[in-house]
Design an enzyme around this catalytic site. Structure first.
Site, short mmCIF file in Angstrom:
data_model
loop_
_atom_site.label_atom_id
_atom_site.label_comp_id
_atom_site.label_asym_id
_atom_site.label_seq_id
_atom_site.Cartn_x
_atom_site.Cartn_y
_atom_site.Cartn_z
N GLU A 1 0.86 -1.19 0.00
CA GLU A 1 0.00 0.00 0.00
C GLU A 1 0.89 1.23 0.00
OE1 GLU A 1 -2.63 2.58 -0.38
OE2 GLU A 1 -3.41 0.53 -0.22
N ASP B 1 -7.94 0.68 -8.69
CA ASP B 1 -8.37 1.85 -9.43
C ASP B 1 -8.61 1.45 -10.88
OD1 ASP B 1 -8.61 4.34 -10.77
OD2 ASP B 1 -7.31 5.31 -9.30
N LYS C 1 -10.11 6.15 -18.27
CA LYS C 1 -9.73 6.81 -19.52
C LYS C 1 -8.71 5.96 -20.28
CE LYS C 1 -10.64 11.47 -17.80
NZ LYS C 1 -10.09 12.82 -17.55
N ASP D 1 -15.92 -4.01 -8.43
CA ASP D 1 -17.31 -3.65 -8.70
C ASP D 1 -17.43 -2.97 -10.06
OD1 ASP D 1 -15.87 -1.31 -7.69
OD2 ASP D 1 -17.82 -0.32 -7.82
N THR E 1 -13.56 -7.01 1.45
CA THR E 1 -12.83 -5.78 1.74
C THR E 1 -13.82 -4.73 2.22
OG1 THR E 1 -13.09 -4.68 -0.41
CG2 THR E 1 -11.34 -6.35 -0.23
N GLU E 2 -13.30 -3.60 2.67
CA GLU E 2 -14.17 -2.50 3.08
C GLU E 2 -15.02 -2.01 1.92
OE1 GLU E 2 -10.61 -2.43 5.86
OE2 GLU E 2 -10.90 -2.61 3.70
N TYR E 3 -14.39 -1.86 0.75
CA TYR E 3 -15.13 -1.43 -0.44
C TYR E 3 -16.21 -2.45 -0.80
CZ TYR E 3 -12.02 2.46 -1.71
OH TYR E 3 -11.33 3.64 -1.73
N GLU E 4 -15.88 -3.71 -0.72
CA GLU E 4 -16.82 -4.75 -1.09
C GLU E 4 -18.06 -4.71 -0.21
OE1 GLU E 4 -16.73 -9.62 -1.76
OE2 GLU E 4 -14.91 -8.51 -1.21
#
Length: 216
Positions: free
Chosen positions: A69, A118, A122, A154, A191-194
């Site tokens: 990280e 990420d 673009k 996602d 994960t937290e995002y998940e």
């Protein structure tokens, strides 16, 4: 997303050099020695706040985990979570993942995780995606011959791009799932995002990709 400065971050890094490893490039080819065992090593690129790696380390105590990280304010949160979980089979690296060949020897990693990376939507930023061919080339070197890349996201665009990128690079696609939470998988660690995205009803995409024994 801009991360808030954490005034305690520098002190945490200095006080926890056994967890967040200084000078990690010196450990290339020696990571199992550093862990003190010959267990397989799993690598997570972009470990975030640490929920996944701490959960996986708890679920698989016979596996060594390394998390990379770059953001200092985030890796100290991951370090706190690992310490709270009481895990001694996790190491964290506060470095950029651009030079994996400088961090790991050939065949040193058995599984590599890309969790909610990420998407860089673009086209001109495609080379920054962690499934761009230059990253896949590095993965091919550091992974063992039967090693896997496990992708969760996602973002449908990144997922579709990654499937094509994997295939063009000669990886075999395994376990392609378009809605991970519609199936029961007791092995899945969120994960937290998940957690956030799935709570909103967004599908979570996952696939496993494996390099062939004779890569192209």
């Amino acid at each position: 997303m801009r991360q808030r400065h954490k005034p305690w971050a520098d002190d945490f890094l200095k006080e926890n050099t056994n967890l967040i490893i200084p000078n990690p490039y010196d450990k290339k080819g020696k990571w199992q020695d550093y862990f003190g065992n010959d267990n397989p090593i799993h690598l997570e690129i972009g470990t975030g706040k640490g929920q996944f790696i701490a959960g996986m380390a708890t679920q698989h105590p016979d596996v060594n985990f390394i998390g990379i990280e770059l953001a200092k304010s985030i890796i100290v949160m991951a370090g706190s979570k690992v310490k709270e979980a009481g895990r001694d089979n996790v190491l964290l690296l506060h470095v950029d993942a651009a030079d994996l060949n400088g961090l790991f020897a050939d065949n040193e990693i058995s599984t590599l995780y890309l969790n909610f990376s990420d998407p860089w939507p673009k086209k001109r930023h495609a080379k920054r995606r962690l499934t761009f061919h230059t990253f896949l080339e590095q993965y091919r070197h550091i992974l063992q011959p039967d090693g896997e890349v496990v992708l969760k996201t996602d973002n449908q665009g990144l997922f579709e791009y990654s499937l094509v990128s994997f295939s063009q690079f000669g990886l075999a696609l395994k376990d392609v799932t378009l809605d991970l939470h519609s199936i029961e998988d007791p092995e899945n660690v969120m994960t937290e995002y998940e957690e956030r995205f799935s709570a909103k009803g967004q599908p979570i995409y996952r696939c496993r990709a494996q390099f062939s024994q004779d890569p192209q």
